[in-house]
Design a protein around this motif. Structure first.
Motif, PDB file in Angstrom:
ATOM      1  N   ILE A  11      -0.124   6.144 -13.263  1.00  0.00           N
ATOM      2  CA  ILE A  11       1.029   6.099 -12.358  1.00  0.00           C
ATOM      3  C   ILE A  11       0.690   6.796 -11.045  1.00  0.00           C
ATOM      4  O   ILE A  11       1.021   6.292  -9.962  1.00  0.00           O
ATOM      5  CB  ILE A  11       2.266   6.721 -13.033  1.00  0.00           C
ATOM      6  N   VAL A  12       0.016   7.923 -11.102  1.00  0.00           N
ATOM      7  CA  VAL A  12      -0.401   8.627  -9.883  1.00  0.00           C
ATOM      8  C   VAL A  12      -1.356   7.759  -9.074  1.00  0.00           C
ATOM      9  O   VAL A  12      -1.216   7.632  -7.854  1.00  0.00           O
ATOM     10  CB  VAL A  12      -1.048   9.988 -10.232  1.00  0.00           C
ATOM     11  N   LEU A  13      -2.300   7.134  -9.722  1.00  0.00           N
ATOM     12  CA  LEU A  13      -3.250   6.260  -9.039  1.00  0.00           C
ATOM     13  C   LEU A  13      -2.546   5.070  -8.403  1.00  0.00           C
ATOM     14  O   LEU A  13      -2.842   4.704  -7.261  1.00  0.00           O
ATOM     15  CB  LEU A  13      -4.325   5.779 -10.017  1.00  0.00           C
ATOM     16  N   MET A  14      -1.594   4.478  -9.104  1.00  0.00           N
ATOM     17  CA  MET A  14      -0.830   3.359  -8.545  1.00  0.00           C
ATOM     18  C   MET A  14      -0.042   3.812  -7.321  1.00  0.00           C
ATOM     19  O   MET A  14       0.036   3.089  -6.323  1.00  0.00           O
ATOM     20  CB  MET A  14       0.111   2.766  -9.595  1.00  0.00           C
ATOM     21  N   TYR A  15       0.533   5.006  -7.367  1.00  0.00           N
ATOM     22  CA  TYR A  15       1.282   5.524  -6.227  1.00  0.00           C
ATOM     23  C   TYR A  15       0.361   5.674  -5.014  1.00  0.00           C
ATOM     24  O   TYR A  15       0.718   5.300  -3.903  1.00  0.00           O
ATOM     25  CB  TYR A  15       1.928   6.864  -6.561  1.00  0.00           C
ATOM     26  N   ILE A  16      -0.807   6.213  -5.242  1.00  0.00           N
ATOM     27  CA  ILE A  16      -1.750   6.400  -4.143  1.00  0.00           C
ATOM     28  C   ILE A  16      -2.149   5.063  -3.537  1.00  0.00           C
ATOM     29  O   ILE A  16      -2.171   4.911  -2.311  1.00  0.00           O
ATOM     30  CB  ILE A  16      -2.987   7.185  -4.628  1.00  0.00           C
ATOM     31  N   VAL A  17      -2.429   4.085  -4.371  1.00  0.00           N
ATOM     32  CA  VAL A  17      -2.886   2.787  -3.875  1.00  0.00           C
ATOM     33  C   VAL A  17      -1.744   2.006  -3.230  1.00  0.00           C
ATOM     34  O   VAL A  17      -1.902   1.439  -2.156  1.00  0.00           O
ATOM     35  CB  VAL A  17      -3.525   1.973  -5.017  1.00  0.00           C
ATOM     36  N   VAL A  18      -0.584   2.012  -3.847  1.00  0.00           N
ATOM     37  CA  VAL A  18       0.518   1.160  -3.383  1.00  0.00           C
ATOM     38  C   VAL A  18       1.304   1.800  -2.237  1.00  0.00           C
ATOM     39  O   VAL A  18       1.751   1.096  -1.335  1.00  0.00           O
ATOM     40  CB  VAL A  18       1.465   0.831  -4.564  1.00  0.00           C
ATOM     41  N   ILE A  19       1.457   3.100  -2.208  1.00  0.00           N
ATOM     42  CA  ILE A  19       2.296   3.764  -1.211  1.00  0.00           C
ATOM     43  C   ILE A  19       1.465   4.553  -0.200  1.00  0.00           C
ATOM     44  O   ILE A  19       1.558   4.335   1.005  1.00  0.00           O
ATOM     45  CB  ILE A  19       3.308   4.721  -1.884  1.00  0.00           C
ATOM     46  N   GLN A  20       0.670   5.482  -0.665  1.00  0.00           N
ATOM     47  CA  GLN A  20       0.030   6.432   0.232  1.00  0.00           C
ATOM     48  C   GLN A  20      -1.069   5.802   1.089  1.00  0.00           C
ATOM     49  O   GLN A  20      -1.185   6.122   2.264  1.00  0.00           O
ATOM     50  CB  GLN A  20      -0.533   7.598  -0.585  1.00  0.00           C
ATOM     51  N   TRP A  21      -1.869   4.925   0.553  1.00  0.00           N
ATOM     52  CA  TRP A  21      -2.957   4.316   1.310  1.00  0.00           C
ATOM     53  C   TRP A  21      -2.440   3.510   2.505  1.00  0.00           C
ATOM     54  O   TRP A  21      -2.949   3.685   3.617  1.00  0.00           O
ATOM     55  CB  TRP A  21      -3.839   3.471   0.393  1.00  0.00           C
ATOM     56  N   PRO A  22      -1.419   2.651   2.330  1.00  0.00           N
ATOM     57  CA  PRO A  22      -0.897   1.946   3.511  1.00  0.00           C
ATOM     58  C   PRO A  22      -0.279   2.890   4.542  1.00  0.00           C
ATOM     59  O   PRO A  22      -0.413   2.659   5.755  1.00  0.00           O
ATOM     60  CB  PRO A  22       0.167   1.005   2.945  1.00  0.00           C
ATOM     61  N   LEU A  23       0.386   3.956   4.106  1.00  0.00           N
ATOM     62  CA  LEU A  23       0.956   4.910   5.051  1.00  0.00           C
ATOM     63  C   LEU A  23      -0.145   5.606   5.858  1.00  0.00           C
ATOM     64  O   LEU A  23       0.013   5.858   7.053  1.00  0.00           O
ATOM     65  CB  LEU A  23       1.812   5.938   4.315  1.00  0.00           C
ATOM     66  N   TRP A  24      -1.257   5.901   5.223  1.00  0.00           N
ATOM     67  CA  TRP A  24      -2.403   6.498   5.906  1.00  0.00           C
ATOM     68  C   TRP A  24      -2.907   5.548   6.985  1.00  0.00           C
ATOM     69  O   TRP A  24      -3.156   5.946   8.117  1.00  0.00           O
ATOM     70  CB  TRP A  24      -3.501   6.784   4.887  1.00  0.00           C
ATOM     71  N   ARG A  25      -3.016   4.264   6.646  1.00  0.00           N
ATOM     72  CA  ARG A  25      -3.501   3.266   7.609  1.00  0.00           C
ATOM     73  C   ARG A  25      -2.526   3.086   8.774  1.00  0.00           C
ATOM     74  O   ARG A  25      -2.950   2.932   9.911  1.00  0.00           O
ATOM     75  CB  ARG A  25      -3.719   1.929   6.912  1.00  0.00           C
ATOM     76  N   ILE A  26      -1.239   3.089   8.501  1.00  0.00           N
ATOM     77  CA  ILE A  26      -0.236   2.948   9.557  1.00  0.00           C
ATOM     78  C   ILE A  26      -0.329   4.132  10.516  1.00  0.00           C
ATOM     79  O   ILE A  26      -0.279   3.949  11.741  1.00  0.00           O
ATOM     80  CB  ILE A  26       1.180   2.829   8.954  1.00  0.00           C
ATOM     81  N   ALA A  27      -0.463   5.335   9.996  1.00  0.00           N
ATOM     82  CA  ALA A  27      -0.564   6.514  10.844  1.00  0.00           C
ATOM     83  C   ALA A  27      -1.801   6.429  11.739  1.00  0.00           C
ATOM     84  O   ALA A  27      -1.739   6.734  12.928  1.00  0.00           O
ATOM     85  CB  ALA A  27      -0.605   7.784   9.990  1.00  0.00           C
ATOM     86  N   LYS A  28      -2.922   5.973  11.186  1.00  0.00           N
ATOM     87  CA  LYS A  28      -4.147   5.858  11.982  1.00  0.00           C
ATOM     88  C   LYS A  28      -4.005   4.803  13.072  1.00  0.00           C
ATOM     89  O   LYS A  28      -4.452   5.000  14.199  1.00  0.00           O
ATOM     90  CB  LYS A  28      -5.332   5.537  11.087  1.00  0.00           C
ATOM     91  N   LYS A  29      -3.365   3.687  12.769  1.00  0.00           N
ATOM     92  CA  LYS A  29      -3.193   2.630  13.765  1.00  0.00           C
ATOM     93  C   LYS A  29      -2.229   3.048  14.862  1.00  0.00           C
ATOM     94  O   LYS A  29      -2.311   2.558  15.980  1.00  0.00           O
ATOM     95  CB  LYS A  29      -2.711   1.341  13.110  1.00  0.00           C
ATOM     96  N   ALA A  30      -1.315   3.958  14.553  1.00  0.00           N
ATOM     97  CA  ALA A  30      -0.378   4.458  15.551  1.00  0.00           C
ATOM     98  C   ALA A  30      -1.022   5.510  16.435  1.00  0.00           C
ATOM     99  O   ALA A  30      -0.441   5.906  17.441  1.00  0.00           O
ATOM    100  CB  ALA A  30       0.858   5.032  14.863  1.00  0.00           C
TER     101      ALA A  30
END
Length: 65
Positions: A11-30
């Motif tokens: 569940i922790v791994l799924m959270y990281i892949v599904v939620i946290q990774w895209p948020l990291w990418r959005i922050a970098k693109k901004a």
């Protein structure tokens, strides 16, 4: 109560892949450091971070001006 089972870690791994990774990418693109997305893991701080992210002018926008 013992240590976490494999299901907890999945569940922790799924959270990281599904939620946290895209948020990291959005922050970098901004134009922000990707680690800024880790603030969203902290309760109550996540509301402030989302509002600040929505209201302030992004570094990418500042460079375009």
């Amino acid at each position: 109560m013992g240590s976490f089972s494999i299901w907890h870690w999945l569940i922790v791994l799924m959270y990281i892949v599904v939620i946290q990774w895209p948020l990291w990418r959005i922050a970098k693109k901004a134009g922000y450091p990707g680690a800024l997305s880790l603030l969203l893991l902290i309760p109550l701080v996540n509301f402030v971070a989302i509002w600040a992210f929505a209201i302030v002018k992004w570094p990418v926008e500042k460079r375009a001006d």
